[in-house]
Write a protein that holds these residues in place. Sequence first.
Motif, PDB file in Angstrom:
ATOM      1  N   ARG A  14       0.841  -1.197   0.000  1.00 31.77           N
ATOM      2  CA  ARG A  14       0.000   0.000   0.000  1.00 31.77           C
ATOM      3  C   ARG A  14       0.878   1.249   0.000  1.00 31.77           C
ATOM      4  N   TRP A  15       0.479   2.217  -0.824  1.00 32.87           N
ATOM      5  CA  TRP A  15       1.229   3.452  -0.974  1.00 32.87           C
ATOM      6  C   TRP A  15       0.287   4.647  -0.867  1.00 32.87           C
ATOM      7  N   ALA A  16       0.831   5.781  -0.412  1.00 28.80           N
ATOM      8  CA  ALA A  16       0.027   7.002  -0.315  1.00 28.80           C
ATOM      9  C   ALA A  16       0.897   8.195  -0.684  1.00 28.80           C
ATOM     10  N   GLY A  17       0.282   9.197  -1.309  1.00 26.26           N
ATOM     11  CA  GLY A  17       1.029  10.396  -1.689  1.00 26.26           C
ATOM     12  C   GLY A  17       0.172  11.324  -2.510  1.00 26.26           C
ATOM     13  N   THR A  18       0.789  11.975  -3.479  1.00 26.67           N
ATOM     14  CA  THR A  18       0.075  12.937  -4.327  1.00 26.67           C
ATOM     15  C   THR A  18       0.567  12.830  -5.765  1.00 26.67           C
ATOM     16  N   TYR A  19      -0.268  13.328  -6.686  1.00 32.39           N
ATOM     17  CA  TYR A  19       0.174  13.521  -8.063  1.00 32.39           C
ATOM     18  C   TYR A  19      -0.304  14.892  -8.519  1.00 32.39           C
ATOM     19  N   VAL A  20       0.344  15.421  -9.570  1.00 27.10           N
ATOM     20  CA  VAL A  20       0.115  16.796  -9.994  1.00 27.10           C
ATOM     21  C   VAL A  20      -0.492  16.810 -11.392  1.00 27.10           C
ATOM     22  N   CYS A  21      -1.604  17.531 -11.539  1.00 25.74           N
ATOM     23  CA  CYS A  21      -2.248  17.739 -12.836  1.00 25.74           C
ATOM     24  C   CYS A  21      -2.422  19.232 -13.081  1.00 25.74           C
ATOM     25  N   ASN A  22      -3.116  19.561 -14.160  1.00 25.57           N
ATOM     26  CA  ASN A  22      -3.265  20.968 -14.511  1.00 25.57           C
ATOM     27  C   ASN A  22      -3.843  21.799 -13.375  1.00 25.57           C
ATOM     28  N   GLN A  23      -4.804  21.226 -12.644  1.00 25.37           N
ATOM     29  CA  GLN A  23      -5.483  22.003 -11.628  1.00 25.37           C
ATOM     30  C   GLN A  23      -4.750  22.013 -10.289  1.00 25.37           C
ATOM     31  N   GLY A  24      -3.689  21.203 -10.141  1.00 26.24           N
ATOM     32  CA  GLY A  24      -2.924  21.194  -8.896  1.00 26.24           C
ATOM     33  C   GLY A  24      -2.720  19.789  -8.365  1.00 26.24           C
ATOM     34  N   LYS A  25      -2.367  19.686  -7.072  1.00 25.98           N
ATOM     35  CA  LYS A  25      -2.105  18.395  -6.446  1.00 25.98           C
ATOM     36  C   LYS A  25      -3.396  17.655  -6.145  1.00 25.98           C
ATOM     37  N   THR A  26      -3.327  16.331  -6.253  1.00 22.39           N
ATOM     38  CA  THR A  26      -4.442  15.449  -5.919  1.00 22.39           C
ATOM     39  C   THR A  26      -3.908  14.326  -5.050  1.00 22.39           C
ATOM     40  N   THR A  27      -4.670  13.949  -4.017  1.00 26.70           N
ATOM     41  CA  THR A  27      -4.245  12.868  -3.116  1.00 26.70           C
ATOM     42  C   THR A  27      -4.378  11.518  -3.816  1.00 26.70           C
ATOM     43  N   LEU A  28      -3.364  10.671  -3.649  1.00 26.52           N
ATOM     44  CA  LEU A  28      -3.301   9.374  -4.318  1.00 26.52           C
ATOM     45  C   LEU A  28      -3.128   8.250  -3.309  1.00 26.52           C
ATOM     46  N   ARG A  29      -3.928   7.206  -3.450  1.00 27.41           N
ATOM     47  CA  ARG A  29      -3.744   5.947  -2.722  1.00 27.41           C
ATOM     48  C   ARG A  29      -3.551   4.857  -3.773  1.00 27.41           C
ATOM     49  N   LEU A  30      -2.485   4.063  -3.610  1.00 32.58           N
ATOM     50  CA  LEU A  30      -2.139   3.051  -4.602  1.00 32.58           C
ATOM     51  C   LEU A  30      -1.920   1.718  -3.899  1.00 32.58           C
ATOM     52  N   ILE A  31      -2.638   0.689  -4.322  1.00 40.35           N
ATOM     53  CA  ILE A  31      -2.446  -0.671  -3.806  1.00 40.35           C
ATOM     54  C   ILE A  31      -1.900  -1.516  -4.949  1.00 40.35           C
ATOM     55  N   ILE A  32      -0.671  -2.024  -4.790  1.00 39.36           N
ATOM     56  CA  ILE A  32      -0.005  -2.783  -5.852  1.00 39.36           C
ATOM     57  C   ILE A  32       0.106  -4.247  -5.431  1.00 39.36           C
ATOM     58  N   THR A  33      -0.277  -5.138  -6.335  1.00 39.52           N
ATOM     59  CA  THR A  33      -0.174  -6.580  -6.105  1.00 39.52           C
ATOM     60  C   THR A  33       0.707  -7.192  -7.181  1.00 39.52           C
ATOM     61  N   GLU A  34       1.618  -8.087  -6.776  1.00 39.95           N
ATOM     62  CA  GLU A  34       2.479  -8.785  -7.732  1.00 39.95           C
ATOM     63  C   GLU A  34       1.896 -10.169  -7.973  1.00 39.95           C
ATOM     64  N   LYS A  35       1.250 -10.354  -9.142  1.00 40.17           N
ATOM     65  CA  LYS A  35       0.591 -11.624  -9.460  1.00 40.17           C
ATOM     66  C   LYS A  35       1.603 -12.723  -9.711  1.00 40.17           C
ATOM     67  N   SER A  36       2.691 -12.393 -10.410  1.00 38.95           N
ATOM     68  CA  SER A  36       3.799 -13.300 -10.687  1.00 38.95           C
ATOM     69  C   SER A  36       5.035 -12.421 -10.833  1.00 38.95           C
ATOM     70  N   PRO A  37       6.231 -12.997 -10.842  1.00 37.42           N
ATOM     71  CA  PRO A  37       7.427 -12.151 -10.903  1.00 37.42           C
ATOM     72  C   PRO A  37       7.379 -11.138 -12.036  1.00 37.42           C
ATOM     73  N   GLY A  38       7.371  -9.876 -11.672  1.00 43.19           N
ATOM     74  CA  GLY A  38       7.378  -8.804 -12.654  1.00 43.19           C
ATOM     75  C   GLY A  38       6.015  -8.382 -13.169  1.00 43.19           C
ATOM     76  N   GLU A  39       4.970  -9.211 -12.939  1.00 42.60           N
ATOM     77  CA  GLU A  39       3.629  -8.902 -13.435  1.00 42.60           C
ATOM     78  C   GLU A  39       2.808  -8.268 -12.316  1.00 42.60           C
ATOM     79  N   LEU A  40       2.299  -7.054 -12.556  1.00 42.85           N
ATOM     80  CA  LEU A  40       1.642  -6.279 -11.504  1.00 42.85           C
ATOM     81  C   LEU A  40       0.197  -5.964 -11.845  1.00 42.85           C
ATOM     82  N   THR A  41      -0.621  -5.869 -10.799  1.00 40.77           N
ATOM     83  CA  THR A  41      -1.927  -5.232 -10.880  1.00 40.77           C
ATOM     84  C   THR A  41      -1.986  -4.193  -9.773  1.00 40.77           C
ATOM     85  N   ALA A  42      -2.870  -3.213  -9.922  1.00 39.09           N
ATOM     86  CA  ALA A  42      -2.937  -2.156  -8.913  1.00 39.09           C
ATOM     87  C   ALA A  42      -4.311  -1.514  -8.928  1.00 39.09           C
ATOM     88  N   VAL A  43      -4.627  -0.830  -7.840  1.00 42.34           N
ATOM     89  CA  VAL A  43      -5.806   0.022  -7.747  1.00 42.34           C
ATOM     90  C   VAL A  43      -5.327   1.444  -7.476  1.00 42.34           C
TER      91      VAL A  43
END
Length: 444
Positions: free
Chosen positions: A337-366
């Motif tokens: 689980r990850w948390a932070g921000t990303y920047v777009c034209n209108q400014g910063k937006t809060t980001l939550r990212l959940i990354i799962t490794e299905k197999s070596p090197g193969e990822l899915t995320a929300v």
Amino acid sequence: MHGLPELTESDPSHLGEHALAGVLRRTRWSVVYLGRSAAGPVAIELLPPGHVESRRALAAAAERVTEPSVARVLGSGLYGDRLYVVAEHVEGVPLAELIRREGPRDAAWLHRLAAATAGALAAMHEAGVTHLGLGPDAVVLGPEGPKVTGFGVHRHPDPEAVPAFLAPEQVAGHPAGPPADLFSWAATMAYAATGVPPFGADAAQAVAHRVLNVPADLSPLPEPLRAVVDRCLAKQPDHRLTARQALASLHGDRPQPTAAPQPFYGPTPVHGPSPAPAARGFGLVAGLVTGVVAVLVVAAVAAYLLLGRAAPEPAVVATAAPSAEAETATRASVAGRWAGTYVCNQGKTTLRLIITEKSPGELTAVFAFTAHAGNPGVPPGSFAMTGRLDGRTLRLDGERWIDRPGEYLMVGLRADLTDDRPATISGTVIGGGCTTFEISRQNQ
């Protein structure tokens, strides 16, 4: 609107349900009116007679483009035997007027402009729509940032106009497609960086000659914009980047160097750009080397099998120790689980990212986003992503919406990890007019 030219006797008073308040622009091919509706002002372009069905189909395709940096096409209708297209009216200053008034822009401003407009073209092209008239007058700087205006139907170039921002294939009178938009985009970015059109603005014939045969001077442009613009100003359409490639290159994916500029001698396919072809001599040598290596490998395998059958006991085969690069590929991990921000034209937006490794090197995320304290107008939303972790290079791309607020767009993420199990990740956001992101691991 102050100073808006009034309607003449030859102009209609209404187009469909829209009352017309004045003229925004007249050309030899069409008229763009300011219209009034219950939802607010709109821009309505009345086209010349003919090609109604094909133009209506293009306008319908344009309605599917929801990129925030594009002036939305809202609908179309008929006025006698002429099609009209209704679009969002953007209140703001055209890029051409701003540059004339205030001069060239700095590197940070140019990057935001380039990313927003390249994102607009990418969304248009993916919907099957080309602009074919992009230039500084078609980019309006409004309260929400730059917006590309005036697209949705194919228009005839004005033979009396100076072709300062047209692609070589358009100047030569050949069919044009999405690569022409990238040429016009690059010429517009060069204009914003220097204050002058890259191929001049003198006599139309002289400008046309330079567009067809002479490379532009891009030395004043900052990197990485210079390299991207250089690729997109290739004379041949199939040597240019796509809009999506240009956007990725602006965010750190370095474009491959192009060959020396070649004059535009005639028609070339315009179905979409592809990487510049390699030299034939190199390809022949590479093919011969590959063939020899393949023969040697086959011979070695055959010899090993024959020797293995004759030997009374299994042979001991020494194996090389895994390389440092191989160990990095198997050890690096971003799952969690990850948390932070990303920047777009209108400014910063809060980001939550959940990354799962299905197999070596193969990822899915929300990818889940919510409003940031400095940008409270963002609604919550989320989408699923897929991607890979190649060594320490992270790539994630939006795949499907889980909770889509309004007409928001999915984006991609790119980053180079600093170590095998990083506590923080910083990288670039691909698409949607966004730029960078920074997240921290939450399950230490």
